[in-house]
Design a protein around this motif. Structure first.
Motif, PDB file in Angstrom:
ATOM      1  N   ALA A  29       0.836  -1.197   0.000  1.00 36.66           N
ATOM      2  CA  ALA A  29       0.000   0.000   0.000  1.00 36.66           C
ATOM      3  C   ALA A  29       0.875   1.253   0.000  1.00 36.66           C
ATOM      4  N   GLU A  30       0.321   2.343  -0.480  1.00 37.91           N
ATOM      5  CA  GLU A  30       1.076   3.584  -0.625  1.00 37.91           C
ATOM      6  C   GLU A  30       1.534   4.163   0.700  1.00 37.91           C
ATOM      7  N   ASN A  31       0.907   3.758   1.794  1.00 41.27           N
ATOM      8  CA  ASN A  31       1.242   4.358   3.096  1.00 41.27           C
ATOM      9  C   ASN A  31       2.101   3.443   3.962  1.00 41.27           C
ATOM     10  N   VAL A  32       2.826   2.490   3.359  1.00 41.22           N
ATOM     11  CA  VAL A  32       3.774   1.648   4.084  1.00 41.22           C
ATOM     12  C   VAL A  32       5.172   1.964   3.567  1.00 41.22           C
ATOM     13  N   TYR A  33       6.044   2.388   4.478  1.00 43.21           N
ATOM     14  CA  TYR A  33       7.381   2.871   4.138  1.00 43.21           C
ATOM     15  C   TYR A  33       8.434   2.020   4.849  1.00 43.21           C
ATOM     16  N   LEU A  34       9.659   2.050   4.327  1.00 43.88           N
ATOM     17  CA  LEU A  34      10.737   1.321   4.984  1.00 43.88           C
ATOM     18  C   LEU A  34      12.066   2.046   4.825  1.00 43.88           C
ATOM     19  N   ILE A  35      12.977   1.730   5.736  1.00 40.68           N
ATOM     20  CA  ILE A  35      14.374   2.155   5.671  1.00 40.68           C
ATOM     21  C   ILE A  35      15.213   0.900   5.863  1.00 40.68           C
ATOM     22  N   THR A  36      16.088   0.591   4.905  1.00 45.82           N
ATOM     23  CA  THR A  36      16.911  -0.616   4.998  1.00 45.82           C
ATOM     24  C   THR A  36      18.129  -0.457   4.093  1.00 45.82           C
ATOM     25  N   GLY A  37      19.019  -1.448   4.114  1.00 46.59           N
ATOM     26  CA  GLY A  37      20.167  -1.454   3.206  1.00 46.59           C
ATOM     27  C   GLY A  37      21.220  -0.426   3.542  1.00 46.59           C
ATOM     28  N   ASP A  38      21.658  -0.382   4.809  1.00 45.48           N
ATOM     29  CA  ASP A  38      22.550   0.691   5.256  1.00 45.48           C
ATOM     30  C   ASP A  38      23.930   0.654   4.621  1.00 45.48           C
ATOM     31  N   SER A  39      24.356  -0.498   4.091  1.00 50.00           N
ATOM     32  CA  SER A  39      25.659  -0.634   3.428  1.00 50.00           C
ATOM     33  C   SER A  39      26.809  -0.153   4.305  1.00 50.00           C
ATOM     34  N   GLY A  40      26.715  -0.436   5.612  1.00 52.23           N
ATOM     35  CA  GLY A  40      27.787  -0.055   6.522  1.00 52.23           C
ATOM     36  C   GLY A  40      27.764   1.390   6.962  1.00 52.23           C
ATOM     37  N   HIS A  41      26.761   2.152   6.540  1.00 51.59           N
ATOM     38  CA  HIS A  41      26.634   3.558   6.943  1.00 51.59           C
ATOM     39  C   HIS A  41      25.290   3.769   7.642  1.00 51.59           C
ATOM     40  N   GLY A  42      25.032   2.924   8.642  1.00 48.58           N
ATOM     41  CA  GLY A  42      23.743   2.947   9.299  1.00 48.58           C
ATOM     42  C   GLY A  42      23.409   4.250   9.989  1.00 48.58           C
ATOM     43  N   MET A  43      24.405   4.929  10.541  1.00 49.42           N
ATOM     44  CA  MET A  43      24.127   6.162  11.277  1.00 49.42           C
ATOM     45  C   MET A  43      23.635   7.272  10.354  1.00 49.42           C
ATOM     46  N   THR A  44      24.321   7.462   9.227  1.00 48.34           N
ATOM     47  CA  THR A  44      23.897   8.511   8.299  1.00 48.34           C
ATOM     48  C   THR A  44      22.737   8.053   7.432  1.00 48.34           C
ATOM     49  N   HIS A  45      22.739   6.783   7.000  1.00 45.00           N
ATOM     50  CA  HIS A  45      21.625   6.314   6.171  1.00 45.00           C
ATOM     51  C   HIS A  45      20.328   6.303   6.986  1.00 45.00           C
ATOM     52  N   GLY A  46      20.392   5.871   8.253  1.00 48.70           N
ATOM     53  CA  GLY A  46      19.202   5.895   9.086  1.00 48.70           C
ATOM     54  C   GLY A  46      18.665   7.299   9.281  1.00 48.70           C
ATOM     55  N   THR A  47      19.569   8.273   9.333  1.00 53.20           N
ATOM     56  CA  THR A  47      19.158   9.668   9.532  1.00 53.20           C
ATOM     57  C   THR A  47      18.607  10.278   8.249  1.00 53.20           C
ATOM     58  N   LEU A  48      19.309  10.105   7.124  1.00 59.50           N
ATOM     59  CA  LEU A  48      18.799  10.680   5.879  1.00 59.50           C
ATOM     60  C   LEU A  48      17.513   9.966   5.460  1.00 59.50           C
ATOM     61  N   GLY A  49      17.411   8.658   5.773  1.00 57.34           N
ATOM     62  CA  GLY A  49      16.172   7.944   5.481  1.00 57.34           C
ATOM     63  C   GLY A  49      15.002   8.519   6.257  1.00 57.34           C
ATOM     64  N   ALA A  50      15.235   8.885   7.512  1.00 55.94           N
ATOM     65  CA  ALA A  50      14.185   9.509   8.325  1.00 55.94           C
ATOM     66  C   ALA A  50      13.795  10.873   7.753  1.00 55.94           C
ATOM     67  N   MET A  51      14.770  11.642   7.299  1.00 54.42           N
ATOM     68  CA  MET A  51      14.475  12.944   6.693  1.00 54.42           C
ATOM     69  C   MET A  51      13.638  12.773   5.425  1.00 54.42           C
ATOM     70  N   LEU A  52      13.982  11.759   4.641  1.00 51.80           N
ATOM     71  CA  LEU A  52      13.267  11.489   3.403  1.00 51.80           C
ATOM     72  C   LEU A  52      11.835  11.023   3.671  1.00 51.80           C
ATOM     73  N   LEU A  53      11.667  10.089   4.606  1.00 50.31           N
ATOM     74  CA  LEU A  53      10.323   9.596   4.902  1.00 50.31           C
ATOM     75  C   LEU A  53       9.440  10.667   5.520  1.00 50.31           C
ATOM     76  N   ARG A  54      10.022  11.513   6.348  1.00 45.40           N
ATOM     77  CA  ARG A  54       9.236  12.650   6.876  1.00 45.40           C
ATOM     78  C   ARG A  54       8.613  13.426   5.721  1.00 45.40           C
ATOM     79  N   ASP A  55       9.425  13.745   4.713  1.00 49.33           N
ATOM     80  CA  ASP A  55       8.927  14.542   3.597  1.00 49.33           C
ATOM     81  C   ASP A  55       7.878  13.782   2.795  1.00 49.33           C
ATOM     82  N   LEU A  56       8.103  12.490   2.541  1.00 49.81           N
ATOM     83  CA  LEU A  56       7.127  11.710   1.784  1.00 49.81           C
ATOM     84  C   LEU A  56       5.799  11.628   2.524  1.00 49.81           C
ATOM     85  N   ILE A  57       5.841  11.376   3.822  1.00 51.68           N
ATOM     86  CA  ILE A  57       4.613  11.242   4.608  1.00 51.68           C
ATOM     87  C   ILE A  57       3.863  12.560   4.687  1.00 51.68           C
ATOM     88  N   LEU A  58       4.590  13.662   4.746  1.00 47.23           N
ATOM     89  CA  LEU A  58       3.958  14.984   4.830  1.00 47.23           C
ATOM     90  C   LEU A  58       3.632  15.561   3.457  1.00 47.23           C
TER      91      LEU A  58
END
Length: 531
Positions: free
Chosen positions: A374-403
């Protein structure tokens, strides 16, 4: 929001619980994170976030700051998953190198990758300042260096690619010039960062709650249903209804096949060694071979009188390998030998641990809408060894998509993307051929002929008629059995003697010695062994 849901924080934190039996240094050098009560009633929210690591808590914080009502569900404690097993580098010097990213995504894609990881470090710095988090955050230089006999052209090619990606302040040096470690030829990446992950996540969790967010620990999500409203159910039979769902569990448990063909699970190792205070410069270091190594310094904590400790912790990671395809204890020993050979000032190694990273076939992680959902199910995965920055930029991206806001990184990190370049297709074929080969374990004999061959505290897979059984002999000599078939897609699990766990080599699911689920994509324990 009902008053009794506003804050259900336990005053006495639970002991550290992580996804393995080894203990990362973070849990010995900081107070335990705040603990929360489980979900014990149905509830509603604007967004429900599954996972209380850096990706999940940052998503919850950013959405809460934007006025959204947020619920976080975590099956363990704060930082009990892979976020608690990081080495906490904050870097825009990406492991897959800008030379490769440029080939796969073009100059603009490489530029957006550099921009997004840089923005993630900025976001962390801003959050630390806004919420007054005491988490040892600092900016510092990072150095990419060659192994003995490495090709200097590799650095010059990467320098040119980094500049084309917009990182024009990266420079080549004949040596880092840093006390305590000589790199030889290297690239200097300025404006990198580091922090203490447990202190950071503890502060972030409190900030989420202060905004009105609700966090429920020991609440495992078992089912995600998109739609209007979306619904997340837990093992205890309770549910959260929301306008959107974010799955931030390192690897998505709600996606059975699609995402797991696009990335591979790898084990990575770390040691934290005591060195005399000031004997190694505070910087980040990474080398270029495969498997590679990465280094950072964690300054010693203040002693009881408020004076700096006599020792710092030198954290060294690397020796990655595909889950279930190597001897974990041997790989950790290789890492320790590598560390001792390069740092003669090393006194001892009080902390050793391993973690799990997901390597996308095309080198960049995923953040966005879950494919075929469904269009309202989101995920963050595949950190490729950069979990701290990927987890953060993923959160910034999902915030924008959800809003409903535009985000320039959306296409680059879209989980549904297909990268039709030879290098990516070859990696896709290699990873999935490896998975296919792992299924041949169904046809082979056992690791040992009988449980009597097992030493106390060890495990092995035994052939039992037409099936395979996972047998663990506890330290008292008592044996415990369960099926060796992973409930995700039917692969045979392997024994991990370092973490005393059963690990699935196909897609990375992990279970403790007794078969209880530690991490997905499986979403249930190993079944009982058939009689």
């Amino acid at each position: 929001m009902p008053a009794h849901h506003a804050l259900t924080m336990v005053t006495t934190p639970n002991p550290a619980r992580t996804s393995g039996s080894t203990q990362p240094s973070w849990f010995a050098t900081a107070a335990a994170p705040p603990s929360f009560t489980p979900l014990r009633a149905d509830t509603t929210a604007d967004v429900v976030v599954i996972g209380a690591g850096i990706a999940g808590l940052t998503t919850a914080y950013l959405l809460g700051k934007a006025g959204q009502r947020v619920v976080v569900l975590e099956d363990g404690e704060i930082a009990s998953g892979e976020s608690g097993r990081t080495t906490a580098h904050l870097s825009n010097a990406l492991d897959d190198r800008y030379t490769r990213l440029e080939q796969l995504f073009g100059p603009e894609g490489a530029r957006l990758a550099a921009e997004s990881h840089s923005a993630a470090i900025d976001q962390i710095e801003q959050l630390v300042a806004t919420e007054h988090l005491v988490c040892d955050f600092t900016r510092l230089d990072g150095y990419l260096f060659l192994p003995a006999g490495g090709d200097p052209q590799e650095l010059h090619d990467e320098l040119a690619a980094a500049h084309r990606a917009g990182l024009t302040d990266v420079e080549w040096l004949p040596d880092s010039g840093t006390p305590g470690f000589s790199t030889g030829q290297c690239l200097r990446f300025p404006h990198q960062g580091q922090f203490h992950i447990l202190k950071y996540l503890s502060g972030l969790a409190r900030a989420v709650v202060a905004q009105g967010g609700r966090i429920f620990t020991h609440s495992r999500a078992t089912e995600v249903q998109g739609g209007s409203p979306a619904r997340v159910s837990t093992t205890e039979g309770f549910a959260v209804e929301a306008r959107a769902v974010v799955v931030a569990t390192n690897t998505p448990f709600n996606d059975r096949v699609v995402m797991h063909t696009k990335q591979g699970p790898y084990r990575t190792y770390a040691v934290a060694a005591r060195v005399p205070r000031g004997s190694v410069a505070q910087a980040l270091y990474w080398d270029t071979p495969d498997p590679y190594h990465y280094i950072r310094l964690q300054p010693g904590e203040l002693d009881a009188s408020g004076q700096p400790a006599a020792h710092d912790l030198l954290i060294i990671g690397g020796e990655d390998h595909k889950v279930g395809h190597n001897d974990p204890a041997a790989r950790l020993a290789c890492l320790e030998a590598w560390a001792r050979a390069r740092f003669p000032q090393l006194i001892d190694i009080p902390y050793r641990w391993s973690g799990q990273v997901l390597e996308p076939n095309d080198g960049l992680g995923y953040a966005g809408r879950n494919p075929l959902d469904a269009e309202n199910v989101y995920l963050i995965t595949g950190d490729s060894g950069h979990g701290m920055t990927h987890g953060t930029l993923g959160a910034m991206l999902l915030r924008d998509l959800i809003l409903g806001r535009p985000n320039p990184w959306a296409n680059l990190y879209a989980p549904g993307r297909v990268t039709l370049k030879p290098d990516s297709l070859l990696e896709f074929a290699r990873e999935n051929a490896s998975v296919a080969a792992d299924y041949t374990d169904l046809l082979t004999g056992g690791d040992v002929a009988s449980a009597s061959e097992l030493a106390p505290g060890s495990g092995a897979v035994l052939r039992h008629g037409l099936s395979k059984v996972a047998v663990y002999k506890d330290p008292r000599g008592q044996t415990h059995t369960c099926s060796a078939i992973c409930p995700h897609l039917g692969c045979v699990v392997h024994w991990n003697d370092l973490e005393t766990s059963w690990d699935c080599p196909c897609h990375g699911s992990r279970f403790n010695a007794y078969g209880q689920l530690l991490s997905g994509p499986a979403n249930s324990d190993l079944p009982p062994a058939k009689p």
